[in-house]
Design a protein around this motif. Sequence first.
Motif, PDB file in Angstrom:
ATOM      1  N   LYS A  52      -0.300   2.805   3.338  1.00  0.00           N
ATOM      2  CA  LYS A  52      -0.660   3.580   2.059  1.00  0.00           C
ATOM      3  C   LYS A  52       0.452   4.411   1.754  1.00  0.00           C
ATOM      4  CE  LYS A  52      -5.195   2.715   2.361  1.00  0.00           C
ATOM      5  NZ  LYS A  52      -6.134   2.548   1.427  1.00  0.00           N
ATOM      6  N   GLY A  53       1.332   4.287   0.820  1.00  0.00           N
ATOM      7  CA  GLY A  53       2.253   4.908   0.263  1.00  0.00           C
ATOM      8  C   GLY A  53       1.990   5.804  -0.760  1.00  0.00           C
ATOM      9  N   ILE A  54       2.403   7.120  -0.723  1.00  0.00           N
ATOM     10  CA  ILE A  54       2.225   8.023  -1.644  1.00  0.00           C
ATOM     11  C   ILE A  54       3.678   8.614  -1.955  1.00  0.00           C
ATOM     12  CG2 ILE A  54       1.480  10.262  -2.099  1.00  0.00           C
ATOM     13  CD1 ILE A  54      -0.560   9.950   0.262  1.00  0.00           C
ATOM     14  N   SER A  55       3.783   8.502  -3.354  1.00  0.00           N
ATOM     15  CA  SER A  55       5.104   8.988  -4.081  1.00  0.00           C
ATOM     16  C   SER A  55       4.843  10.029  -5.096  1.00  0.00           C
ATOM     17  CB  SER A  55       5.750   7.654  -4.655  1.00  0.00           C
ATOM     18  OG  SER A  55       5.959   6.674  -3.930  1.00  0.00           O
ATOM     19  N   ALA A  56       5.807  11.180  -4.712  1.00  0.00           N
ATOM     20  CA  ALA A  56       5.629  12.100  -5.837  1.00  0.00           C
ATOM     21  C   ALA A  56       6.898  12.742  -6.220  1.00  0.00           C
ATOM     22  CB  ALA A  56       4.650  13.309  -5.115  1.00  0.00           C
ATOM     23  N   GLY A  57       6.985  13.566  -7.195  1.00  0.00           N
ATOM     24  CA  GLY A  57       8.552  13.957  -7.512  1.00  0.00           C
ATOM     25  C   GLY A  57       9.241  12.814  -7.841  1.00  0.00           C
ATOM     26  N   HIS A  58      10.539  13.029  -7.118  1.00  0.00           N
ATOM     27  CA  HIS A  58      11.623  11.849  -7.347  1.00  0.00           C
ATOM     28  C   HIS A  58      11.503  10.979  -6.117  1.00  0.00           C
ATOM     29  CE1 HIS A  58      13.484  13.438 -10.961  1.00  0.00           C
ATOM     30  NE2 HIS A  58      13.125  14.586 -10.544  1.00  0.00           N
ATOM     31  N   GLY A  59      10.497  10.973  -5.370  1.00  0.00           N
ATOM     32  CA  GLY A  59      10.378  10.145  -4.103  1.00  0.00           C
ATOM     33  C   GLY A  59      10.406   8.569  -4.396  1.00  0.00           C
ATOM     34  N   GLN A  60      10.784   8.081  -3.291  1.00  0.00           N
ATOM     35  CA  GLN A  60      10.694   6.298  -3.528  1.00  0.00           C
ATOM     36  C   GLN A  60      10.272   6.033  -2.178  1.00  0.00           C
ATOM     37  OE1 GLN A  60      12.033   4.606  -5.979  1.00  0.00           O
ATOM     38  NE2 GLN A  60      12.532   6.233  -7.191  1.00  0.00           N
ATOM     39  N   SER A 109       8.416   9.311  -9.801  1.00  0.00           N
ATOM     40  CA  SER A 109       8.401   8.576  -8.456  1.00  0.00           C
ATOM     41  C   SER A 109       8.517   7.179  -8.610  1.00  0.00           C
ATOM     42  CB  SER A 109       7.239   9.227  -7.633  1.00  0.00           C
ATOM     43  OG  SER A 109       6.033   8.866  -8.264  1.00  0.00           O
ATOM     44  N   GLY A 110       8.675   6.477  -7.609  1.00  0.00           N
ATOM     45  CA  GLY A 110       8.788   5.068  -7.231  1.00  0.00           C
ATOM     46  C   GLY A 110       8.036   4.379  -6.189  1.00  0.00           C
ATOM     47  N   ALA A 111       7.164   3.219  -6.386  1.00  0.00           N
ATOM     48  CA  ALA A 111       6.710   2.532  -5.269  1.00  0.00           C
ATOM     49  C   ALA A 111       7.211   1.193  -5.116  1.00  0.00           C
ATOM     50  CB  ALA A 111       5.139   2.444  -5.325  1.00  0.00           C
ATOM     51  N   HIS A 112       7.739   0.767  -4.290  1.00  0.00           N
ATOM     52  CA  HIS A 112       8.124  -0.634  -4.049  1.00  0.00           C
ATOM     53  C   HIS A 112       7.438  -1.515  -2.846  1.00  0.00           C
ATOM     54  CE1 HIS A 112      11.299   1.108  -6.375  1.00  0.00           C
ATOM     55  NE2 HIS A 112      11.248   2.215  -5.671  1.00  0.00           N
ATOM     56  N   THR A 113       7.146  -2.710  -3.139  1.00  0.00           N
ATOM     57  CA  THR A 113       6.520  -3.449  -2.008  1.00  0.00           C
ATOM     58  C   THR A 113       7.242  -4.782  -2.004  1.00  0.00           C
ATOM     59  OG1 THR A 113       4.485  -2.521  -2.812  1.00  0.00           O
ATOM     60  CG2 THR A 113       4.251  -4.537  -1.477  1.00  0.00           C
ATOM     61  N   TYR A 114       7.607  -4.863  -0.385  1.00  0.00           N
ATOM     62  CA  TYR A 114       8.366  -6.150  -0.299  1.00  0.00           C
ATOM     63  C   TYR A 114       7.760  -6.792   0.880  1.00  0.00           C
ATOM     64  CZ  TYR A 114      12.294  -3.469  -2.593  1.00  0.00           C
ATOM     65  OH  TYR A 114      12.952  -2.789  -3.369  1.00  0.00           O
ATOM     66  N   PRO A 115       6.729  -7.733   0.591  1.00  0.00           N
ATOM     67  CA  PRO A 115       6.206  -8.527   1.651  1.00  0.00           C
ATOM     68  C   PRO A 115       6.747  -9.448   1.896  1.00  0.00           C
ATOM     69  CG  PRO A 115       4.803  -8.558  -0.399  1.00  0.00           C
ATOM     70  CD  PRO A 115       6.133  -7.812  -0.707  1.00  0.00           C
ATOM     71  N   TYR A 116       7.228  -9.940   3.257  1.00  0.00           N
ATOM     72  CA  TYR A 116       7.621 -11.303   3.721  1.00  0.00           C
ATOM     73  C   TYR A 116       6.832 -11.984   4.503  1.00  0.00           C
ATOM     74  CZ  TYR A 116      12.183  -8.625   2.743  1.00  0.00           C
ATOM     75  OH  TYR A 116      13.093  -7.751   2.155  1.00  0.00           O
ATOM     76  N   ILE A 117       6.553 -13.068   4.160  1.00  0.00           N
ATOM     77  CA  ILE A 117       5.460 -13.970   4.688  1.00  0.00           C
ATOM     78  C   ILE A 117       6.137 -15.209   5.030  1.00  0.00           C
ATOM     79  CG2 ILE A 117       3.166 -14.955   4.219  1.00  0.00           C
ATOM     80  CD1 ILE A 117       2.540 -12.631   2.188  1.00  0.00           C
ATOM     81  N   GLU A 118       5.768 -15.529   6.290  1.00  0.00           N
ATOM     82  CA  GLU A 118       6.246 -16.919   6.728  1.00  0.00           C
ATOM     83  C   GLU A 118       5.085 -17.531   7.472  1.00  0.00           C
ATOM     84  OE1 GLU A 118      10.600 -15.075   7.890  1.00  0.00           O
ATOM     85  OE2 GLU A 118       9.713 -16.449   9.157  1.00  0.00           O
TER      86      GLU A 118
END
Lengths: 482, 250
Positions: free
Chosen positions: A362-370, A401-410
């Motif tokens: 669970k990622g929470i981003s507020a303000g200028h948070g990344q 604010s920003g939310a980014h998701t980088y899932p790597y699946i092998e």
Amino acid sequence: MTATPNTVDELIDRGYEHGFITDIESDTFPPGLNEDVIRALSAKKNEPEWMLEWRLKAYRHWLTLEQPSWAHLNYPPIDYQSISYYSAPKKAGDGPQSLDEVDPELIDTYNKLGIPLEEQMALAGVAVDAVFDSVSVATTFREKLSEAGVIFCSMSEAVQDYPELVRQYLGSVVPHTDNFFACMNAAVFSDGTFVYIPKGVRCPMELSTYFRINEANTGQFERTLVVAEEASYVSYLEGCTAPMRDENQLHAAVVELVAMDDAKIKYSTVQNWYPGNAEGKGGIYNFVTKRGDCRGERSHISWTQVETGSAITWKYPSCILRGDDSTGEFYSVAVARGRQQADTGTKMIHLGRNTKSTIVSKGISAGHGQNAYRGLVRMTPKAENARNHTQCDSLLIGDTSGAHTYPYIEVRNPTAKMEHEATTSKISEDQLFYCRQRGLTEEDAVSMIVNGFCKEVFNELPMEFAVEAQKLLNVTLEGAVG
Amino acid sequence: MLSIKNLHVSIEDKPILNGLNLEIGTGEVHAIMGPNGSGKSTLSYVLSGREGYEVTEGQILYEGEDLLELETEERAHKGIFLAMQYPVELPGVNNMVFLKESLNAIRRARGEEELDSVKFMQLVKEKAKMVKLDEKLLKRSVNAGFSGGEKKRNEILQMALLEPKLALLDETDSGLDIDALRIVAEGVNALRSPERSVVLVTHYQRLLDYIQPDHVHVLSEGRIVRSGGKELAHELEEKGYSWLKEGAAA
């Protein structure tokens, strides 16, 4: 990697006589890193030759490495020669003389968290004469543990008292060659925690760094090793919910967990280090390598983390699911507000058959948070019937604010099953209006929605920790809207 | 109780209400009817304090106080309640927790003692029975995955729990089948009291078959063009809104 206030430990430590403490009380190494510094550090700690050699080997390898740059993080280059690699604990007399001398903002936060006055003084480094109750708590605690055969001590003590165990397991999960920061830690780690649970023992209490004695000054390059023998169980909590204005800018910790057949390790972290000011000045750079090895069959390792502090968080508590039928879990809440940047997630490496992993982030981003989630799920060819479920949710507050998701699946085994769910939501104006129309202030509304969002993860924390984590989140997000 | 004088409201510089006058006495039930786009919902939102609605002229007095000076939550504390046309979902927020926080926030603001969990539980169960809301819904996230009827009943439950002085029901009948409509109406009727004023905002007359208003007003192009007793609603039902426009023009 612990937010345990060093000063509390220092106070707790008083009245105990441990050899090396008196030796090192007054000095700090000049900045810089070279073989001589490592030799001096090792000598200070009265380490055996093999330990020194281990450090030097790591250092020589570190010289060949470059700082990684793949994370979604932005920070100025770190000058590793400007850091002092050994700093003795401050004497109580060096700190502020009363709470009046402490940053009022910090006191305000303590009050909101409901921290008792005595403890506040200790956290802020105020010289207090009162001897903490925790000393007696810690003593009874230790007696109870040793009755059960559990070893729970500082890494420095372990090197002296249990050299065979340390040699057997240290670096066996995170070798010095693993990555830049882990390698650096291997060379210069200052102290840390060692936990050993013998075969068939269920550790009679939650182990918390908070009550651990002889812990002064382990913050910067901490090294933790937890070994759970066959059919044993341990729950380990690290961190403290009180914000600590740590002077150390760079933290590079390593945590290694080893679980044998049928053993279970539950490792919970609440991290609330100084995140820097509104402009992004100051704050901790937290580069941590945490990894658990499910070495035995049916072993189980569970990571739970609540990351609300630090200017930069680079952290991927992982599980190597080596034993057949072993289980790995990762439950995470990460908050990035102000100018905070978090790049965190997990790695689940499925090697054994019927291995299972669960990821809830669970990622929470507020303000200028990344906030970035970065996770790897790897099913190797031998991992028959391996299963993974990943749930990755992001919550945005405000529109900068920003939310980014980088899932790597092998997936390299056709019988493997892998599920990935991801959502991104935003606290909407509709929701806030609805709550306010029902009499709640905007801040109460935000904290209610955020706590609802995090519930699944908080449920994994031990009860009293969950309550504090919730309080902490409220303080952290105060003023986050608007 | 509520006195609206010459109210002009714009949204992003577009005028929506153009000189609306309305007097509501304590204990009265008023129905505000009107075609789509006449400004019905805007009136509900301005009264409850939603952001983005700019009052360019006029005043609103609530119990003698300038309502426009009050924050949204202060209005709630002072007894204004809006049952929404589209109740908002709060995923992850337990309905029971939400209701308790809300009730206690209002009680705190009024200097009353907060209810403990046991007392609250008794109260909420009693009220849920009254509006025929399945207790299971109390354990779920607020409105998340509720049917249209369940959402509306949840609104009426909140109203029953918070016991407002002025209840605004914005198109509470929309999207309800006849059974659900009857249950919601029964809930509202049970809450009628000499101390409580109710404003029903509705497009259709059918809600008024179940809730008998004391006064009916017709809103058109941002002002009230006709007021009367409940017979006005029937007249509207027969002749439609276009009749009114002609009437107003004449």
